[in-house]
Design a protein around this motif. Structure first.
Motif, PDB file in Angstrom:
ATOM      1  N   GLU A  13       0.625  -1.520   0.069  1.00 31.00           N
ATOM      2  CA  GLU A  13       0.043  -0.015  -0.281  1.00 31.00           C
ATOM      3  C   GLU A  13       0.899   1.112   0.812  1.00 31.00           C
ATOM      4  O   GLU A  13       0.877   2.495  -0.418  1.00 31.00           O
ATOM      5  CB  GLU A  13      -1.062  -0.205   1.215  1.00 31.00           C
ATOM      6  CG  GLU A  13      -1.866   0.462   0.713  1.00 31.00           C
ATOM      7  CD  GLU A  13      -2.874  -0.138   2.244  1.00 31.00           C
ATOM      8  OE1 GLU A  13      -2.563  -0.437   3.203  1.00 31.00           O
ATOM      9  OE2 GLU A  13      -4.341   0.781   2.420  1.00 31.00           O
ATOM     10  N   GLY A  56     -12.512   0.747  10.451  1.00 26.07           N
ATOM     11  CA  GLY A  56     -10.731   0.672   9.833  1.00 26.07           C
ATOM     12  C   GLY A  56     -11.424   0.963   8.300  1.00 26.07           C
ATOM     13  O   GLY A  56     -12.378   0.973   7.552  1.00 26.07           O
ATOM     14  N   ASN A  57      -9.693   0.363   7.669  1.00 23.37           N
ATOM     15  CA  ASN A  57     -10.122   0.609   6.249  1.00 23.37           C
ATOM     16  C   ASN A  57     -11.700  -0.736   5.769  1.00 23.37           C
ATOM     17  O   ASN A  57     -11.584  -0.469   4.894  1.00 23.37           O
ATOM     18  CB  ASN A  57      -8.841   0.267   5.464  1.00 23.37           C
ATOM     19  CG  ASN A  57      -8.052   1.806   5.549  1.00 23.37           C
ATOM     20  OD1 ASN A  57      -8.474   2.720   5.536  1.00 23.37           O
ATOM     21  ND2 ASN A  57      -6.627   1.677   5.403  1.00 23.37           N
ATOM     22  N   ASN A  58     -11.114  -1.752   6.348  1.00 26.29           N
ATOM     23  CA  ASN A  58     -12.091  -3.033   5.756  1.00 26.29           C
ATOM     24  C   ASN A  58     -13.577  -2.440   5.917  1.00 26.29           C
ATOM     25  O   ASN A  58     -13.823  -2.911   5.129  1.00 26.29           O
ATOM     26  CB  ASN A  58     -11.996  -3.801   6.723  1.00 26.29           C
ATOM     27  CG  ASN A  58     -12.390  -5.291   6.597  1.00 26.29           C
ATOM     28  OD1 ASN A  58     -13.409  -5.881   7.042  1.00 26.29           O
ATOM     29  ND2 ASN A  58     -12.013  -5.843   5.332  1.00 26.29           N
ATOM     30  N   ASP A  61     -14.289  -0.477   2.659  1.00 25.00           N
ATOM     31  CA  ASP A  61     -14.586  -1.678   1.367  1.00 25.00           C
ATOM     32  C   ASP A  61     -15.494  -1.333   1.437  1.00 25.00           C
ATOM     33  O   ASP A  61     -16.447  -1.407   0.441  1.00 25.00           O
ATOM     34  CB  ASP A  61     -13.348  -2.941   1.407  1.00 25.00           C
ATOM     35  CG  ASP A  61     -12.202  -2.459   1.800  1.00 25.00           C
ATOM     36  OD1 ASP A  61     -11.560  -1.281   1.303  1.00 25.00           O
ATOM     37  OD2 ASP A  61     -11.253  -2.755   2.201  1.00 25.00           O
ATOM     38  N   PHE A 129     -13.870  -5.958  10.674  1.00 21.31           N
ATOM     39  CA  PHE A 129     -12.160  -5.913  11.053  1.00 21.31           C
ATOM     40  C   PHE A 129     -12.218  -6.638   9.688  1.00 21.31           C
ATOM     41  O   PHE A 129     -12.108  -7.838   9.079  1.00 21.31           O
ATOM     42  CB  PHE A 129     -11.728  -6.165  12.000  1.00 21.31           C
ATOM     43  CG  PHE A 129     -11.866  -5.657  13.014  1.00 21.31           C
ATOM     44  CD1 PHE A 129     -11.492  -5.158  13.471  1.00 21.31           C
ATOM     45  CD2 PHE A 129     -13.200  -6.628  13.938  1.00 21.31           C
ATOM     46  CE1 PHE A 129     -11.342  -3.968  14.966  1.00 21.31           C
ATOM     47  CE2 PHE A 129     -13.016  -6.143  15.525  1.00 21.31           C
ATOM     48  CZ  PHE A 129     -12.400  -4.516  15.233  1.00 21.31           C
ATOM     49  N   GLY A 130     -10.340  -6.364   8.791  1.00 20.76           N
ATOM     50  CA  GLY A 130      -9.276  -6.941   7.750  1.00 20.76           C
ATOM     51  C   GLY A 130      -8.718  -7.441   8.585  1.00 20.76           C
ATOM     52  O   GLY A 130      -8.096  -7.865   9.289  1.00 20.76           O
ATOM     53  N   THR A 131      -7.575  -6.893   7.574  1.00 18.17           N
ATOM     54  CA  THR A 131      -5.882  -6.611   8.469  1.00 18.17           C
ATOM     55  C   THR A 131      -5.556  -7.198   9.655  1.00 18.17           C
ATOM     56  O   THR A 131      -4.176  -6.835   9.419  1.00 18.17           O
ATOM     57  CB  THR A 131      -4.823  -7.137   6.697  1.00 18.17           C
ATOM     58  OG1 THR A 131      -5.199  -5.914   6.169  1.00 18.17           O
ATOM     59  CG2 THR A 131      -5.439  -7.636   5.398  1.00 18.17           C
ATOM     60  N   GLY A 132      -5.924  -5.575   9.976  1.00 16.35           N
ATOM     61  CA  GLY A 132      -5.703  -5.175  10.818  1.00 16.35           C
ATOM     62  C   GLY A 132      -5.810  -5.187  12.024  1.00 16.35           C
ATOM     63  O   GLY A 132      -5.568  -4.984  12.968  1.00 16.35           O
ATOM     64  N   PHE A 133      -6.276  -6.302  12.310  1.00 17.72           N
ATOM     65  CA  PHE A 133      -7.347  -7.184  13.542  1.00 17.72           C
ATOM     66  C   PHE A 133      -6.517  -7.962  13.920  1.00 17.72           C
ATOM     67  O   PHE A 133      -5.632  -8.927  13.477  1.00 17.72           O
ATOM     68  CB  PHE A 133      -8.899  -8.361  12.959  1.00 17.72           C
ATOM     69  CG  PHE A 133      -9.372  -9.203  14.674  1.00 17.72           C
ATOM     70  CD1 PHE A 133     -10.413  -8.366  15.477  1.00 17.72           C
ATOM     71  CD2 PHE A 133      -8.663 -10.051  14.817  1.00 17.72           C
ATOM     72  CE1 PHE A 133     -10.522  -8.733  17.047  1.00 17.72           C
ATOM     73  CE2 PHE A 133      -8.979 -10.796  15.866  1.00 17.72           C
ATOM     74  CZ  PHE A 133     -10.190 -10.734  16.725  1.00 17.72           C
ATOM     75  N   HIS A 134      -6.416  -8.073  15.547  1.00 13.79           N
ATOM     76  CA  HIS A 134      -5.255  -8.330  16.299  1.00 13.79           C
ATOM     77  C   HIS A 134      -6.434  -9.002  17.542  1.00 13.79           C
ATOM     78  O   HIS A 134      -6.720  -8.419  17.584  1.00 13.79           O
ATOM     79  CB  HIS A 134      -4.067  -8.586  16.881  1.00 13.79           C
ATOM     80  CG  HIS A 134      -4.397  -6.528  16.589  1.00 13.79           C
ATOM     81  ND1 HIS A 134      -3.897  -5.967  17.992  1.00 13.79           N
ATOM     82  CD2 HIS A 134      -4.410  -5.581  16.156  1.00 13.79           C
ATOM     83  CE1 HIS A 134      -4.491  -4.798  18.174  1.00 13.79           C
ATOM     84  NE2 HIS A 134      -3.980  -4.236  16.400  1.00 13.79           N
ATOM     85  N   GLU A 136      -8.575 -10.331  20.344  1.00 10.42           N
ATOM     86  CA  GLU A 136     -10.002 -10.614  20.671  1.00 10.42           C
ATOM     87  C   GLU A 136     -10.758  -9.573  20.488  1.00 10.42           C
ATOM     88  O   GLU A 136     -10.604  -8.531  20.108  1.00 10.42           O
ATOM     89  CB  GLU A 136     -10.159 -10.851  22.289  1.00 10.42           C
ATOM     90  CG  GLU A 136      -8.931 -12.416  22.830  1.00 10.42           C
ATOM     91  CD  GLU A 136      -9.768 -12.361  24.380  1.00 10.42           C
ATOM     92  OE1 GLU A 136     -10.405 -11.397  25.120  1.00 10.42           O
ATOM     93  OE2 GLU A 136      -8.933 -12.674  25.161  1.00 10.42           O
ATOM     94  N   PRO A 138     -13.718  -6.597  20.929  1.00  8.38           N
ATOM     95  CA  PRO A 138     -14.626  -6.100  21.509  1.00  8.38           C
ATOM     96  C   PRO A 138     -15.774  -6.821  21.761  1.00  8.38           C
ATOM     97  O   PRO A 138     -16.641  -6.917  20.549  1.00  8.38           O
ATOM     98  CB  PRO A 138     -14.414  -4.861  20.772  1.00  8.38           C
ATOM     99  CG  PRO A 138     -14.216  -4.730  20.057  1.00  8.38           C
ATOM    100  CD  PRO A 138     -13.311  -5.629  19.543  1.00  8.38           C
ATOM    101  N   ASP A 159     -12.097  -9.413   2.460  1.00 10.87           N
ATOM    102  CA  ASP A 159     -10.600  -9.718   2.395  1.00 10.87           C
ATOM    103  C   ASP A 159     -10.320 -10.647   3.354  1.00 10.87           C
ATOM    104  O   ASP A 159      -9.849 -11.727   3.281  1.00 10.87           O
ATOM    105  CB  ASP A 159      -9.823  -8.027   3.361  1.00 10.87           C
ATOM    106  CG  ASP A 159      -8.609  -8.551   2.776  1.00 10.87           C
ATOM    107  OD1 ASP A 159      -8.402  -9.005   1.925  1.00 10.87           O
ATOM    108  OD2 ASP A 159      -7.541  -7.219   3.028  1.00 10.87           O
TER     109      ASP A 159
END
Ligand SMILES: NC(=O)C1=CN([C@@H]2O[C@H](COP(=O)(O)OP(=O)(O)OC[C@H]3O[C@@H](n4cnc5c(N)ncnc54)[C@H](OP(=O)(O)O)[C@@H]3O)[C@@H](O)[C@H]2O)[C@@H](O)CC1
Ligand SMILES: [K+]
Length: 509
Positions: A13, A56-58, A61, A129-134, A136, A138, A159
Motif C-alpha cells: 500500500e 478502519g479501512n476494511n 471497503d 475487521f480485515g488485516t488490521g485485526f489482532h 480478541e 471487542p 478480505d
C-alpha cells in the motif's frame, strides 16, 4: 500459490502511495470488485443486503460495497459497528455511501434497528475487521458477529472474516464464519492454514490495482503447494543423462523387528527418479528389500544381539557415505546404544543432505542440541507425537500452535521440518511454511511415513533444496494416496499400493 502477510500488504500500500496510486483508489477498486464478485455469486437485484462496517479501512471497503450493491439494484443497509471512520480514506468511502443514500443504523444507538435490518436478509457483508485485526473481538464486534453468524443468509467476508488474525492463524471464538471471502489482491496466511481456512468458506481473489511488478521481489512467507508449484520443484531429467547424474541415496533403515520399513522407504525412493538406492541394513532386511526391489544395491552390516545394526560396521558405512548425494536414516532402525552411536556418527560425518525419520527422530529428541554442530542440510519428518518429543511438550500444545512452534524450531536449529498430520506442512529453516493440499486419512497407517521419507530422500539426492524436496515429496505422496483412495478406498489401501500410484501422480516428463 503464495500468501502475503499483513505487513507485506501494508508495504505494498505504501509503495502504491509512493507511485501516486491513492489509498482511496485501491479501496474503490476493492469495493467495486467485491460487489461484482458478490453479484456474480448471487445476483443482488431486489435482494435485501446488510453490510456491517467497522471504523478502519476494511469498513471503508464495506461502504463502497454498500454503494455499489445499491447501484446493482439491491436493497442495502449499513450497520455501523463502531464510531464513524477517522482515517481519511475510509471517511471518504463513508461519504460516498452517504451520498448514495445508503441507510445506516448504529449498533450502539439502535440495537433494535439493527435487528430489524437483519430480518429477512438475503446477503450479509462482513466489513468489521480485515488485516488490521489482532487479539480478541471487542464486545460490540462480538455482538455483530453473533448477528451475522445466526442470520439465514449468505455471508460474504471482505478480505478476511472478522475476528481472524492475518498471520498467526488465531481467531476469536466468536469470529465470523463466512460462506465466501472476497480476498483483496493476494491470499493471506490465514486463508490457507487449515484451522482458519475453514472459517473463510469459498475464496475469491480480486485484483484491486496493485501493480504486479511491486510483488516481484517479495520474500514469500507461506505457500500453498498445488500441482503448479510442486511440479516446478521437480528435477529436470536431461535427455543424455545417465544413472550417475540422478543421485545416490543411502538409506540406513530397518532391523530384525522392523524389516518392512526399509522395504517401503526403498520403494518410495526408487519410484522417485533417483539414480541409485543403496540400502544399508542387517542381512535379513537386505534380503527382504532385494526380493521386492532388485534394483537396489546393498551394504550388509553386522547385526548386534538386539537384531540392530552393529556400530562396528560403521567403517563400511563411511565408504558409502562418501558416495551418497543424500542420506535417509531412521525408518525401522530401533533404538539401542549401537543405533544411537551409529546415528551420531552419521550426523557427524555426513557430507550431503540428511533426512531423519522415525527412530532417527526419537534418538535425536534425546539430545536435540547435536543439531547445533551439524553442517549439512537436515530434513526432519516428525508426526505430531514425534514433534512433541522433539519440543518436549505434549501433543495438544503442538496441535494448538503448530505453525508457530514448528516454525520457530526449524529456524532455531536451521533445519527443514515436515510436520505430518492432517494438512502436513513443511517449515523451512528460513521462514514461513509450505502448506500441502493433498492426502487423506487412508495414509493414517503404519508404513506411510517410511514411504514418504524414501520419496523425499530421493528428491534430496537429486539435488533439490531441502524445502523443495520436502514439500514436493509430501505433495506427490499425498496425490498418489488420493488416486489410490479413489480406486481402492481408504480402508483397504496400503502404503505399498500408494507407491504404485506414484506412477499416476508424478507428471509425465
Ligand atoms: N492493503 C491494501 O493495499 C488495501 C487494504 N484495504 C483494506 O484495509 C484493510 C485493513 O485495514 P486497517 O489496517 O485499517 O485495519 P482493519 O482490519 O480495518 O481494522 C481496523 C482497526 O481496528 C483495530 N483493531 C485491531 N484489533 C482490534 C481489537 N481486537 N479490538 C479493537 N480494535 C482492534 C486496529 O487498530 P490498532 O488496534 O492496531 O490500533 C485496526 O487498525 C484490509 O483488510 C482491506 O480490507 C483496502 O481498502 C484496499 C487497499
Ligand atoms: K472482514
Amino acid at each position: 500459490m503464495y500468501a502475503l502477510s499483513s505487513a507485506q500488504m501494508r508495504a505494498l500500500e505504501d509503495r502504491c502511495a509512493e507511485a501516486g496510486i491513492r489509498g482511496f483508489t485501491l479501496m474503490e477498486n476493492a469495493g467495486r470488485a467485491a460487489a461484482l464478485a458478490i453479484n456474480g455469486t448471487i445476483p443482488v437485484k431486489g435482494k435485501k443486503c446488510v453490510v456491517f462496517c467497522g471504523s478502519g479501512n476494511n469498513g471503508g471497503d464495506g461502504f463502497i460495497v454498500a454503494a455499489e450493491l445499491k447501484k446493482l439494484g439491491a436493497e442495502v443497509q449499513v450497520i455501523l459497528c463502531f464510531d464513524l471512520p477517522k482515517g481519511r480514506t475510509a471517511r471518504e468511502a463513508y461519504e460516498k455511501a452517504y451520498a448514495a443514500e445508503v441507510p445506516m443504523v448504529d449498533l450502539a444507538i439502535s440495537p433494535y434497528g439493527c435487528e430489524l435490518a437483519m430480518s429477512g436478509v438475503d446477503i450479509v457483508v462482513d466489513a468489521i475487521f480485515g488485516t488490521g485485526f489482532h487479539g480478541e473481538l471487542p464486545a460490540r464486534a462480538k455482538a455483530a458477529c453473533k448477528m451475522i453468524n445466526s442470520a439465514i443468509a449468505a455471508v460474504f467476508a471482505l478480505d478476511l472474516p472478522s475476528g481472524v488474525e492475518t498471520d498467526s492463524f488465531r481467531s476469536d471464538a466468536d469470529c465470523v464464519r463466512a460462506d465466501f471471502t472476497v480476498v483483496f489482491d493476494s491470499l493471506k496466511p490465514s486463508h490457507i492454514m487449515p484451522l482458519t481456512a475453514k472459517l473463510c468458506g469459498n475464496i475469491c481473489i480480486v485484483d484491486i490495482g496493485i501493480p504486479s511488478e511491486f510483488k516481484e521481489n517479495l520474500t514469500y512467507r507461506y505457500a500453498l503447494v498445488n500441482e503448479a508449484l510442486a511440479s516446478s520443484f521437480l528435477p529436470v531429467r536431461a535427455l543424455d543423462s545417465n544413472k550417475h547424474d540422478h543421485g545416490y541415496l543411502l538409506l540406513i533403515a530397518g532391523s530384525r523387528d522392523y524389516i518392512g520399513a526399509a522395504v517401503m522407504a526403498s520403494e518410495g525412493a526408487k519410484r522417485s527418479g533417483v539414480g541409485y538406492v543403496c540400502v544399508a541394513s542387517v542381512d535379513e532386511v537386505c534380503r527382504m528389500v532385494a526380493s521386492k526391489s532388485p534394483e537396489c544395491v546393498f551394504l550388509r552390516l553386522d547385526e548386534n544381539e538386539n537384531g540392530r545394526m552393529d556400530l562396528l560396521s560403521f567403517g563400511r558405512l563411511q565408504k558409502a557415505m562418501e558416495r551418497a548425494t543424500a542420506i535417509c536414516i531412521g525408518p525401522g532402525l530401533g533404538i539401542d546404544d549401537d543405533t544411537r552411536a551409529l546415528f551420531a556418527s552419521v550426523l557427524e560425518n555426513a557430507k550431503c543432505p540428511v533426512i531423519i525419520d522415525a527412530d532417527g527422530i526419537n534418538i535425536l529428541s534425546e539430545n536435540i542440541n547435536v543439531l547445533d554442530s551439524v553442517t549439512v542440510p537436515v530434513v526432519l519428518t516428525p508426526h505430531i507425537g514425534e514433534m512433541a518429543r522433539l519440543l518436549a511438550v505434549d501433543s495438544q500444545s503442538i496441535l494448538n500452535d503448530r505453525y508457530e512452534l514448528v516454525g520457530n524450531f526449524a529456524k532455531r536449529y536451521g533445519v527443514t521440518v515436515v510436520c505430518k498430520g492432517y494438512r502436513t506442512f513443511t517449515a523451512p529453516a528460513a521462514m514461513g511454511a509450505y502448506m500441502n493440499t493433498t492426502g487423506n486419512a487412508g495414509l493414517a497407517k503404519a508404513g506411510s511415513g517410511d514411504l514418504l521419507s524414501g520419496i523425499i530422500g530421493a528428491l534430496l539426492a537429486q539435488g533439490l533444496a531441502p524445502e523443495k524436496a520436502a514439500s514436493a515429496g509430501v505433495y506427490y505422496h499425498g496425490k498418489a494416496a488420493d488416486l489410490c483412495q479413489a480406486e481402492l478406498g481408504q480402508m483397504y489401501m496400503q502404503p505399498m499400493d500408494v507407491a504404485h500410484y506414484l506412477s499416476k501422480a508424478y507428471p509425465k516428463l
